[in-house]
Design a protein around this motif. Structure first.
Motif, mmCIF file in Angstrom:
data_model
loop_
_atom_site.group_PDB
_atom_site.id
_atom_site.type_symbol
_atom_site.label_atom_id
_atom_site.label_comp_id
_atom_site.label_asym_id
_atom_site.label_seq_id
_atom_site.Cartn_x
_atom_site.Cartn_y
_atom_site.Cartn_z
ATOM 1 N N SER A 24 0.827 -1.206 0.000
ATOM 2 C CA SER A 24 0.000 0.000 0.000
ATOM 3 C C SER A 24 0.857 1.250 0.000
ATOM 4 N N TYR A 25 0.388 2.250 -0.692
ATOM 5 C CA TYR A 25 0.984 3.575 -0.656
ATOM 6 C C TYR A 25 0.463 4.330 0.565
ATOM 7 N N THR A 26 1.295 5.160 1.144
ATOM 8 C CA THR A 26 0.849 6.144 2.120
ATOM 9 C C THR A 26 1.636 7.418 1.863
ATOM 10 N N ASN A 27 1.156 8.240 0.938
ATOM 11 C CA ASN A 27 1.859 9.467 0.577
ATOM 12 C C ASN A 27 3.332 9.165 0.303
ATOM 13 N N SER A 28 3.587 8.292 -0.658
ATOM 14 C CA SER A 28 4.928 7.756 -0.864
ATOM 15 C C SER A 28 5.351 7.828 -2.325
ATOM 16 N N THR A 29 6.666 7.668 -2.533
ATOM 17 C CA THR A 29 7.250 7.714 -3.865
ATOM 18 C C THR A 29 8.073 6.453 -4.096
ATOM 19 N N ARG A 30 7.956 5.906 -5.323
ATOM 20 C CA ARG A 30 8.736 4.733 -5.716
ATOM 21 C C ARG A 30 9.264 4.952 -7.140
ATOM 22 N N GLY A 31 10.457 4.461 -7.435
ATOM 23 C CA GLY A 31 10.999 4.599 -8.785
ATOM 24 C C GLY A 31 12.375 3.982 -8.885
ATOM 25 N N PHE A 32 13.151 4.411 -9.883
ATOM 26 C CA PHE A 32 14.500 3.868 -10.029
ATOM 27 C C PHE A 32 15.417 4.888 -10.681
ATOM 28 N N ARG A 33 16.716 4.760 -10.368
ATOM 29 C CA ARG A 33 17.755 5.576 -10.979
ATOM 30 C C ARG A 33 18.300 4.848 -12.193
ATOM 31 N N PHE A 34 18.707 5.635 -13.200
ATOM 32 C CA PHE A 34 19.233 5.045 -14.427
ATOM 33 C C PHE A 34 20.146 6.042 -15.125
ATOM 34 N N SER A 35 20.906 5.529 -16.078
ATOM 35 C CA SER A 35 21.762 6.370 -16.903
ATOM 36 C C SER A 35 21.576 5.970 -18.360
ATOM 37 N N PRO A 36 21.246 6.906 -19.252
ATOM 38 C CA PRO A 36 21.129 6.564 -20.675
ATOM 39 C C PRO A 36 22.500 6.256 -21.277
ATOM 40 N N ASP A 37 22.570 5.210 -22.082
ATOM 41 C CA ASP A 37 23.809 4.880 -22.783
ATOM 42 C C ASP A 37 23.958 5.647 -24.087
ATOM 43 N N THR A 38 22.907 6.358 -24.473
ATOM 44 C CA THR A 38 22.919 7.263 -25.610
ATOM 45 C C THR A 38 21.906 8.362 -25.315
ATOM 46 N N THR A 39 21.997 9.488 -25.976
ATOM 47 C CA THR A 39 21.005 10.544 -25.770
ATOM 48 C C THR A 39 19.631 10.041 -26.207
ATOM 49 N N ILE A 40 18.619 10.280 -25.370
ATOM 50 C CA ILE A 40 17.270 9.800 -25.657
ATOM 51 C C ILE A 40 16.273 10.943 -25.548
ATOM 52 N N LEU A 41 15.116 10.741 -26.183
ATOM 53 C CA LEU A 41 13.990 11.655 -26.069
ATOM 54 C C LEU A 41 12.832 10.930 -25.400
ATOM 55 N N VAL A 42 12.394 11.419 -24.263
ATOM 56 C CA VAL A 42 11.239 10.862 -23.561
ATOM 57 C C VAL A 42 9.979 11.475 -24.151
ATOM 58 N N ARG A 43 9.061 10.625 -24.607
ATOM 59 C CA ARG A 43 7.877 11.106 -25.300
ATOM 60 C C ARG A 43 6.578 10.847 -24.541
ATOM 61 N N GLN A 44 6.551 9.822 -23.681
ATOM 62 C CA GLN A 44 5.360 9.503 -22.891
ATOM 63 C C GLN A 44 5.790 8.993 -21.527
ATOM 64 N N LEU A 45 4.950 9.239 -20.521
ATOM 65 C CA LEU A 45 5.172 8.712 -19.184
ATOM 66 C C LEU A 45 4.154 7.616 -18.908
ATOM 67 N N ILE A 92 14.730 15.787 -23.433
ATOM 68 C CA ILE A 92 16.038 15.267 -23.795
ATOM 69 C C ILE A 92 16.770 14.828 -22.526
ATOM 70 N N LEU A 93 17.208 13.564 -22.490
ATOM 71 C CA LEU A 93 18.063 13.076 -21.412
ATOM 72 C C LEU A 93 19.409 12.698 -22.034
ATOM 73 N N ALA A 94 20.463 13.268 -21.507
ATOM 74 C CA ALA A 94 21.776 13.182 -22.144
ATOM 75 C C ALA A 94 22.475 11.859 -21.856
ATOM 76 N N LYS A 95 23.238 11.408 -22.824
ATOM 77 C CA LYS A 95 24.065 10.215 -22.664
ATOM 78 C C LYS A 95 24.971 10.362 -21.442
ATOM 79 N N GLY A 96 24.976 9.344 -20.588
ATOM 80 C CA GLY A 96 25.843 9.342 -19.423
ATOM 81 C C GLY A 96 25.323 10.124 -18.240
ATOM 82 N N GLY A 97 24.173 10.799 -18.379
ATOM 83 C CA GLY A 97 23.610 11.546 -17.256
ATOM 84 C C GLY A 97 23.038 10.618 -16.200
ATOM 85 N N ASN A 98 22.894 11.132 -14.996
ATOM 86 C CA ASN A 98 22.311 10.368 -13.892
ATOM 87 C C ASN A 98 20.900 10.883 -13.621
#
Length: 214
Positions: A24-45, A92-98
């Motif tokens: 169950s959620y209680t006013n909480s956040t969940r997710g993950f950290r990642f690094s793109p291996d190439t520059t990417i464009l995020v188009r949908q969530l 835009i998320l840059a290659k190698g960014g955190n």
């Protein structure tokens, strides 16, 4: 300066991973950290939640600076399947960014999230760790982390853009395709153009301004 051989395919950040457990959620956040291996464009969530309860907000974080790159409230819930909502302007998320993608729920009674022992992400990304926090608002960076998990199942659709450099020389001032007028040399400005292949092109300005004499 636009490469017409851009990747036209759309990818899922998690490859639509599924994990078996719910909590169950209680006013909480969940997710993950990642690094793109190439520059990417995020188009949908996107997100996958066990049931259609709760109010959800996505946040894409710049991890190094713990600053918000993009934040968006979800407008529809569907239980048990991945659903996606558009972004007005591709990110835009840059290659190698955190970076991190996080999903926050307001704690509506009965709202839940998925979690499980899996760290699957798309081959164009590198998984770093789960991030989470409890009793926290969406605009606070979730600084707890674990490895080898997925929690909350936020996702995004992305494509790999073409890139190019637009070299210009002008006297005193130059108005570029982004609508901005530059009065000094600039080699960092970027602009995104939609191409015919379904993924946008990122153009970088390489401008030299020569000042007139009097």
């Amino acid at each position: 300066f636009i490469n017409q051989y851009a990747h036209s395919q759309t990818y899922s950040a998690t490859d639509s991973v599924t994990v078996p457990f719910t909590d169950s959620y209680t006013n909480s956040t969940r997710g993950f950290r990642f690094s793109p291996d190439t520059t990417i464009l995020v188009r949908q969530l996107g997100k996958m939640i066990p049931n259609a309860l709760g109010n959800y907000t996505w946040t894409i974080w710049d991890v190094d600076n713990t600053t918000i790159v993009h934040q968006q409230t979800s407008t529809a819930n569907t239980g048990g399947v991945y659903t996606y909502e558009p972004i007005s302007t591709p990110i835009i998320l840059a290659k190698g960014g955190n970076y991190a993608i996080a999903l926050h729920c307001d704690g509506t009674p009965g709202a839940q999230f998925y979690y499980g022992f899996n760290s699957q992400v798309n081959t164009y990304l590198t998984y770093n760790a789960v991030i989470m926090c409890n009793n926290c608002p969406a605009n606070v960076y979730p600084n707890q982390s674990f490895v080898g998990f997925h929690m909350g199942l936020p996702d995004f659709h992305f494509c790999i853009p073409s890139t190019g450099i637009d070299t210009q020389v002008a006297c005193d001032a130059y108005t570029w395709i982004d609508g901005n007028t530059y009065t000094a040399s600039n080699s960092t400005a970027t602009h995104t153009l939609t191409n015919s292949l379904g993924c946008d092109s990122i153009v970088t300005l390489n401008l030299t301004i020569n000042n007139s004499s009097t």
